[in-house]
Design an enzyme around this catalytic site. Structure first.
Site, PDB file in Angstrom:
ATOM      1  N   GLY A 124     -24.247  76.724   3.132  1.00 24.02           N
ATOM      2  CA  GLY A 124     -24.001  76.086   4.410  1.00 24.02           C
ATOM      3  C   GLY A 124     -22.814  76.652   5.162  1.00 24.02           C
ATOM      4  N   SER A 209     -26.208  81.687  -0.671  1.00 25.01           N
ATOM      5  CA  SER A 209     -25.578  81.830   0.635  1.00 25.01           C
ATOM      6  C   SER A 209     -24.069  81.637   0.493  1.00 25.01           C
ATOM      7  CB  SER A 209     -26.217  80.844   1.615  1.00 25.01           C
ATOM      8  OG  SER A 209     -25.840  81.127   2.932  1.00 25.01           O
TER       9      SER A 209
END
Length: 506
Positions: A124, A209
């Site tokens: 995120g 990520s």
């Protein structure tokens, strides 16, 4: 037509639907377990023990977190974990949002241990995300004999903002507090996971990520040494960090948007988040909320620590997706000159030189296709490759993959964009969110069996392997064996050779 979403919208969409049928309790029995801070009561769901919202630390604004306080009685660990402050996405979080957010969740088998442990860090962009996102629920790992832990950590300015220049030397290194939170959570797991029938000697840190980048940063932190036995980096790397000068420059911009440095300690969370949004929009680079090389907690760029042979030589699983940047860059932007806000790691001068080299090397690509390929390599492909090569050169066992599996439907049909690996890794592909976003269905279960199964075998302490995968040898700089995770997985030798040579030449 393929379109792009920002990370917040993407995470909100993926969290809309619960994991179908797997997290519903049907007359589940309550469980009570003793931790070093007090008793916790969880529940059993579909044969899996689940404990949510366990506090592992106490956050003070812009200061290192402290251990959780001991509590009296039995803590109810059946409600959702709190949520780190962040701007709202497409779907509301189940947990309460607040600065006191250092909670973790545990999914554990009901069978006797000791079981290996997967400590998973959500993504995120270090500004959104939650340990309780249904997509990363650990029930399928627990069903396969692996305890899964997910932990919140402070995000955005509250976790990744360097304020030593503005608030004084006591705040130097505050941009590493999000990482320090994760170290504290790992210490909690090492001290307490035995009570949940886990093996503290077999902890694998993993993330995708921003979570994958944070795994790379933990490998760069001496304070994390000894807290994990293995690492898995999905679409991450080991170089997305600020220098002290860059971090201070962004902090000054943030303070300006907040209305002055004198408001840093007194501003409300909503004001902090509003300033975050404004500062990010004005910052000429991608991924502004990142750790800082402060010479202490993070003594050097994590990739440099690996290259110098100073990082733990633990087994590593690492890789990225073939079309990562498609998620973020719509066709109209991809076909235009590259903007600094799309670039995570390189200078714009180098990006311009790389763009010219890509045009010469791949003349059949359109300008948009060339930019998608370049930005995929810039933020994910090459950083992962560099970590794999450096770690392998030091004699550590490394297994590398590339996910080329084409999304069967949705706006990214035929592509392998960012996040596509997550539903396969957690075996959570058959949800309403996954069906709408990537077109996933039961037809795609063989890939979930392959990737999830390979991760399970790796976390248990072995070679990544699963039905449907060929033998997966370690990656070495001499041979560069890479597992191609396509509809028919295959082992490839140096599949990025042309692109790697292009980057090495500039």
């Amino acid at each position: 037509m393929v379109y792009a979403l920002d990370r917040r919208a993407m995470l909100g969409l993926l969290a809309i639907a619960p994991v179908a049928g797997r997290l519903r309790a049907a007359g589940a029995a309550k469980l009570t377990i003793a931790t070093r801070h007090g008793m916790v009561r969880g529940r059993v769901e579909d044969g899996i023990r689940v404990f949510t919202g366990i506090p592992y630390g106490r956050a003070a604004r812009f200061r290192p977190a402290l251990e959780a306080r001991n509590w009296q009685g039995v803590l109810d660990a059946t409600g959702p974990a709190s949520v780190a402050p962040q701007l709202p996405g497409m779907a509301p979080f189940a947990g309460r949002m607040g600065e006191d957010c250092l909670h973790l969740n545990i999914w554990a088998p009901t069978t006797a241990g000791p079981h290996p442990v997967l400590f998973y860090i959500h993504g995120g962009a270090n500004e959104t995300g939650w340990s309780g996102e249904p997509l990363i629920a650990g029930d399928r790992f627990a069903a396969d004999g692996v305890i899964c832990v997910t932990a919140n950590y402070r995000l955005g300015a509250l976790g990744f903002m360097e304020l030593g220049d503005l608030l004084g030397p006591d705040y130097r290194g505050s941009a590493n507090h999000g990482l320090r939170d994760l170290v504290l959570a790992l210490r909690w797991v090492r001290a307490n996971i035995g009570a949940f029938d886990g093996d503290p000697r077999r902890i694998t840190i993993a993330g995708e990520s921003a979570g994958g980048k944070n795994v790379g940063s933990l490998i760069g932190m001496p304070a994390a040494d000894g807290l994990y036995a293995r690492a898995a980096i999905f679409s991450g790397g080991g170089q997305t960090v600020h220098s002290m000068e860059q971090a201070q420059e962004f902090a000054r911009l943030f303070a300006e948007k907040l209305g002055g440095a004198d408001r840093l300690l007194s501003a409300g969370v909503d004001q902090i988040l509003t300033a975050q949004k404004a500062a990010k929009a004005a910052w000429p680079h991608n991924f502004p909320f990142r750790p800082v090389v402060d010479g202490a907690a993070l003594p050097m760029v994590p990739l440099d620590r690996i290259r110098a042979g100073l990082a733990p030589r633990i087994p590593m699983l690492i890789g990225s997706n073939a079309d990562e940047s498609r998620l973020f860059l719509p066709p109209a932007m991809a076909g235009a000159p590259l903007a600094p806000q799309s670039v995570a790691n390189e200078s714009m001068d180098r990006v311009a030189a790389l763009d010219r080299a890509y045009a010469r090397t791949f003349p059949d690509l359109s300008e948009a296709e060339r930019h998608w390929r370049l930005l995929t390599a810039e933020e994910y492909g090459m950083p992962c490759l560099r970590v794999a090569e450096a770690h392998a050169r030091n004699g550590a066992p490394v297994w590398r993959y590339r996910l080329t599996y084409p999304a069967p439907g949705g706006p990214f049909k035929g592509l392998a964009p960012h996040v596509l690996d997550v539903p396969f890794t957690f075996d959570h592909l058959q949800t309403q969110g996954m069906a709408g976003f990537f077109g996933l269905s039961a037809v795609d279960q063989p890939m979930a069996d392959a990737l999830h199964g390979a991760v399970v075998h790796f976390v248990r302490g072995g070679v990544p392997m699963a039905r449907g995968l060929p033998v997966w040898p370690t990656y070495t700089p001499e041979r560069r064996a890479t597992m191609d995770l396509d509809t028919t997985p295959s082992l490839q030798i140096d599949p990025d050779g042309k692109e790697r040579a292009l980057w090495d030449a500039l």
